[in-house]
Each structure stands twice: as C-alpha cells, then as structure tokens.
Motif scaffolding. Structure first.
Motif, short mmCIF file in Angstrom:
data_model
loop_
_atom_site.label_atom_id
_atom_site.label_comp_id
_atom_site.label_asym_id
_atom_site.label_seq_id
_atom_site.Cartn_x
_atom_site.Cartn_y
_atom_site.Cartn_z
N ASN A 147 -11.78 15.79 -20.19
CA ASN A 147 -10.21 15.70 -19.62
C ASN A 147 -9.74 14.52 -19.80
N PHE A 148 -8.52 14.06 -19.71
CA PHE A 148 -7.54 13.03 -19.81
C PHE A 148 -6.56 13.05 -18.64
N SER A 149 -6.49 12.11 -17.85
CA SER A 149 -5.50 12.05 -16.57
C SER A 149 -4.73 10.70 -16.71
N LEU A 150 -3.70 10.79 -16.21
CA LEU A 150 -2.63 9.55 -16.22
C LEU A 150 -2.44 9.35 -14.83
N TYR A 151 -2.17 8.43 -14.19
CA TYR A 151 -1.98 8.25 -12.59
C TYR A 151 -1.16 6.99 -12.28
N PRO A 152 -0.05 7.02 -11.40
CA PRO A 152 0.57 5.91 -10.67
C PRO A 152 -0.55 5.72 -9.41
N ARG A 153 -0.52 4.25 -9.10
CA ARG A 153 -1.17 4.17 -7.71
C ARG A 153 -0.29 3.11 -6.89
N ALA A 154 -0.75 3.20 -5.60
CA ALA A 154 0.17 2.21 -4.79
C ALA A 154 -1.14 2.08 -3.45
N GLY A 155 -1.16 0.81 -2.99
CA GLY A 155 -2.09 0.32 -2.08
C GLY A 155 -1.75 -0.96 -1.30
N VAL A 156 -2.96 -1.54 -0.95
CA VAL A 156 -3.02 -2.76 -0.22
C VAL A 156 -4.12 -3.61 -0.89
N TYR A 157 -3.67 -4.66 -1.25
CA TYR A 157 -4.67 -5.91 -1.66
C TYR A 157 -4.93 -6.77 -0.83
N ARG A 158 -6.21 -7.31 -0.51
CA ARG A 158 -6.68 -8.17 0.54
C ARG A 158 -7.65 -9.42 -0.22
N ASN A 159 -7.02 -10.73 -0.23
CA ASN A 159 -7.98 -11.77 -0.78
C ASN A 159 -8.77 -12.19 0.38
N PHE A 160 -10.03 -12.45 -0.02
CA PHE A 160 -10.90 -13.00 1.07
C PHE A 160 -11.06 -14.48 0.99
N SER A 161 -10.58 -15.05 -0.08
CA SER A 161 -10.48 -16.42 -0.34
C SER A 161 -10.12 -17.27 0.96
N ASN A 162 -9.89 -18.57 0.58
CA ASN A 162 -9.10 -19.47 1.50
C ASN A 162 -7.74 -18.95 2.12
N SER A 163 -6.95 -18.43 1.17
CA SER A 163 -5.69 -18.07 1.80
C SER A 163 -5.86 -16.76 2.76
N LYS A 164 -6.85 -15.99 2.77
CA LYS A 164 -6.83 -14.90 3.50
C LYS A 164 -5.75 -14.13 3.50
N SER A 165 -5.02 -13.75 2.23
CA SER A 165 -3.78 -12.95 2.30
C SER A 165 -3.67 -11.58 1.98
N TYR A 166 -2.77 -10.94 2.21
CA TYR A 166 -2.48 -9.69 2.03
C TYR A 166 -1.38 -9.50 0.97
N SER A 167 -1.52 -8.39 0.21
CA SER A 167 -0.43 -8.07 -0.79
C SER A 167 -0.23 -6.47 -0.90
N GLY A 168 0.93 -5.94 -1.02
CA GLY A 168 1.17 -4.79 -1.84
C GLY A 168 0.64 -4.73 -2.94
N LEU A 169 0.24 -3.29 -3.52
CA LEU A 169 -0.16 -3.43 -4.91
C LEU A 169 0.35 -2.01 -5.45
N LEU A 170 0.91 -2.19 -6.68
CA LEU A 170 1.42 -1.13 -7.57
C LEU A 170 0.63 -0.97 -8.93
N GLY A 171 0.62 0.01 -9.38
CA GLY A 171 -0.32 0.34 -10.58
C GLY A 171 -0.08 1.36 -11.43
N VAL A 172 -0.62 1.43 -12.58
CA VAL A 172 -0.76 2.71 -13.36
C VAL A 172 -1.92 2.73 -14.05
N GLY A 173 -2.67 3.67 -14.51
CA GLY A 173 -3.95 3.88 -15.00
C GLY A 173 -4.27 5.10 -15.76
#
Length: 389
Positions: A147-173
């Motif tokens: 089976n083959f599927s396509l999807y859009p996605r949305a979520g949250v990104y969290r950086n654990f390095s020095n900046s400790k920053s958050y970011s929104g995330l949008l994507g396709v796959g």
C-alpha cells in the motif's frame, strides 16, 4: 390449534419480510464500499528507526555538503484507519543530535572550533493525516500486500541543544507499507519537515527544515481489516431464499388449515351420535379401530386415541382375543423405504401402549404396510388400524 397459531405467526413475520424486500431499493455496491467498523477496530502501532538530514551549515540543498548534517533517532507512532482510504497517526521522534562525518575538516568549522555534534539532539511530536492511494484509486482489498500513502503533517519541534528552543513544524511525506501477515507489516516513510520558527542549532546555525527517512515495523491491533458491503446481487439472493422459505411455510399452513377443517367436519358429524351399549363380544366382532398420527411421527398424542385403546385393551383382556395392529403411512410424502419404517414404528407404538394397558404381548400381531392411499383426505392414511382376529 397450537400448531395453527405458530404457523400463523411465522406467516405474519414472513409477510413483513417479503413486503420489506419488495419495497426497499438498494443501490449496487462498488468495490470502494465497505461496512463501517467499530471504533476499536483497525488500530495500529509503529516502531522504527530513522535518519534525518538537517543541513546545519546553512548551505543550499544542492551543495556538495548538504548531507553532512545527518542524525539518527527512534520513532514511535499510534494510529487508526477510519476507512480504507483515511487514517490518522500520532508520531513521536527523538534524535541523538547531528553526527559530523568529517570532524577534521576546518572549512566546515567556524572560528576554529572543534565540532562536537554528538551533544544536543531534538524531538518532535506530529500528527499525520494519511491518504491510502492504493485503496482510494484501486478499491479496497484485504489481500493486498503493498500500500502507498501520502500525508500532510503538523506538530511541534523541540531542540535540546544550547538554545533549548521550540518551533512549530509543518511537513509532507509518503509511506510505503508491506503486509507480512494479518497483524504485522514493514513500513518506509520519507518526509520533509519545515520549521515555522527560529531554531538555533548547536553552533549558531539555523535549521529551517530537514528530510527524514524512517524504517520500521507496523503492528495491527484487533480487527485489522474491513468487511466488504453486501452487494445487490447477494441481497437479492438472500431475499429469494427467504421468500422461498416463506412459500413453503404458507403451503404447510394451507395443509394444516385443510386438515383442521376436515377434523372439524368429522367432529360436527359425530357430535350428536350415540353409541349403543355393546358387550365385549360385540366389540371383538365389530369394525376395526384406527389411531391417527402426525406427519413423520409415531408418537401417540391424542387423548381420544388413548381412550379407544383402553376400550380395546379391556375387551381383549376379558376375552383373551388375538389383536392385529397394522401400521400405515401417507404415500404422498416420503420414500417407500422411509414409509415402511414409519408404518412399522406406528404399529409398534400402538402395540406397546396395549401392553401397558394389560394386553398380553403374545396376543398382539404387529405389521407395517408402508405408504398407502386408502382414504381421503390423504393425511388420514397416517394411522394404525387395530382389529381382532
């Protein structure tokens, strides 16, 4: 009367079923239509490992060093297929940080710093709306392997390095999945994730987006398939079989009505008849007596018949007369072999009852003559005839 009421009840239900069949119009079901499953059906869990390319150097994706920002992580997801073509998935990912292949390349390290990209890392939580193109365009099949599927996605990104920053995330796959069995399969995901906010990496570089490839296992929980909806042809075949069964019930009901009317007529004929007093000797010399049976039955179930047998037994005991019991069956129903067996069983049932009433078994002769058509209506041939020799 009890049988008549039961038959009438079945006929009434059958009439409702036939009327419903003739008034409901069901459209032809296509290969894309399935029956609705419960909420607890078609859930799945995915466990996998991934490789992401973050390009932390700020270079263009077409440059030679774009792939040097590789990182590796693990993924865990849970989802549910609501229809063969639509599923929702919640996915969590954790990366161990950027792994630089060329640690000693000074051209890629600003300010003469020695990179240590093993530190830090990042995590994401995303929701995917998955469209199964195989089922949407080719129709659902529970035996399809790929089976083959396509999807859009949305979520949250969290950086654990020095900046400790958050970011929104949008994507396709896109996801390719191969079914290994009823409850397990392999999947391969390829996606591009774009970060909507400022995300500063370990050495001050901005990561605006990255590619990720994810390979793992899918475990299908509970009921993992969909049922095809009933086609119009199947529905019509079921309705035809039901209508045929109803017709048979109605025919049986008509026969029971005819038998009931005949018995009522006989009862009315003999209602005012007075039997003269007779001695046992006159009874012995008199006409034969009959015991009647239901169709396909050798069971004595009539109180009137039992009273007649008591009279016969009393006469036989007083005179020690010889009795002949001849069993009969209706020739219009059943095979010859079956009717012969049934007639013998009926004769034997009468003989056993006479013995129970005190008649010497040695004085009783039993005989079965199979199916006959001696009297009308034909159902009265289901009898045993008792006579004195």
């Amino acid at each position: 009367m009890k049988k008549l009421m039961i038959a009438l009840a079945f006929a009434g239900m059958g009439t409702v079923a036939v009327n419903a069949q003739t008034t409901i119009e069901t459209p032809t079901v296509s290969k894309y239509t399935v029956a609705t499953n419960s909420f607890w059906s078609n859930w799945f869990i995915q466990v996998g490992a991934d490789m992401a390319v973050q390009n932390p150097y700020g270079s263009n994706i077409l440059d030679n060093n774009w792939h040097d920002g590789r990182s590796y992580g693990v993924d865990l997801a849970i989802g549910k297929a609501f229809t063969p073509g639509l599923a929702l998935r919640l996915k969590a990912n954790w990366e161990n940080g950027i792994i630089e292949r060329e640690h000693n390349n000074p051209a890629k390290v600003p300010y003469g710093l020695t990179p240590n990209f093993d530190k830090g890392g990042y995590g994401t939580i995303v929701g995917d709306v998955m469209f199964n193109l195989s089922n949407l365009f080719c129709g659902y099949s529970d035996t399809r392997v790929w089976n083959f599927s396509l999807y859009p996605r949305a979520g949250v990104y969290r950086n654990f390095s020095n900046s400790k920053s958050y970011s929104g995330l949008l994507g396709v796959g896109a996801e390719s999945s191969w079914r290994l069995g009823k409850h397990v399969g392999i999947y391969l995901d390829l996606a591009y994730n774009m970060l909507t906010g400022h995300n500063e990496g370990e050495y001050g570089y901005n990561t605006d987006g990255y590619f990720v490839a994810d390979l793992g296992l899918t475990f299908y929980l509970g009921k993992a398939t969909f049922h095809k909806a009933v086609t119009l042809e199947d529905y019509n075949a079921l309705a035809a079989a039901s209508e045929e069964a109803i017709a048979r019930l109605r025919a049986d009901l008509d026969r029971e009505k005819a038998l009931n009317a005949d018995l009522r007529a006989q009862l009315a004929k003999w209602a005012n008849h007075k039997c003269p007093e007779v001695t046992p000797a006159k009874i012995i010399q008199g006409a034969a007596s009959s015991v009647f049976f239901d169709i396909n039955s050798s069971k004595l179930n009539s109180k009137k018949d039992l009273i007649n047998l008591e009279s016969v037994a009393a006469s036989a005991k007083n005179s020690d007369a010889k009795i002949l019991v001849v069993g009969c069956a209706d020739s219009k129903t059943g095979s010859d072999a079956y009717n012969q067996q049934l007639s013998e069983a009926r004769a034997q049932a009468v003989a056993d009852e006479l013995v129970n009433l005190g008649v010497n078994r040695d004085n009783i002769e039993v005989k079965g003559i199979g199916g006959v058509a001696e009297v009308e209506p034909y159902n009265l041939n289901r009898r045993a005839v008792i006579s004195f020799k």
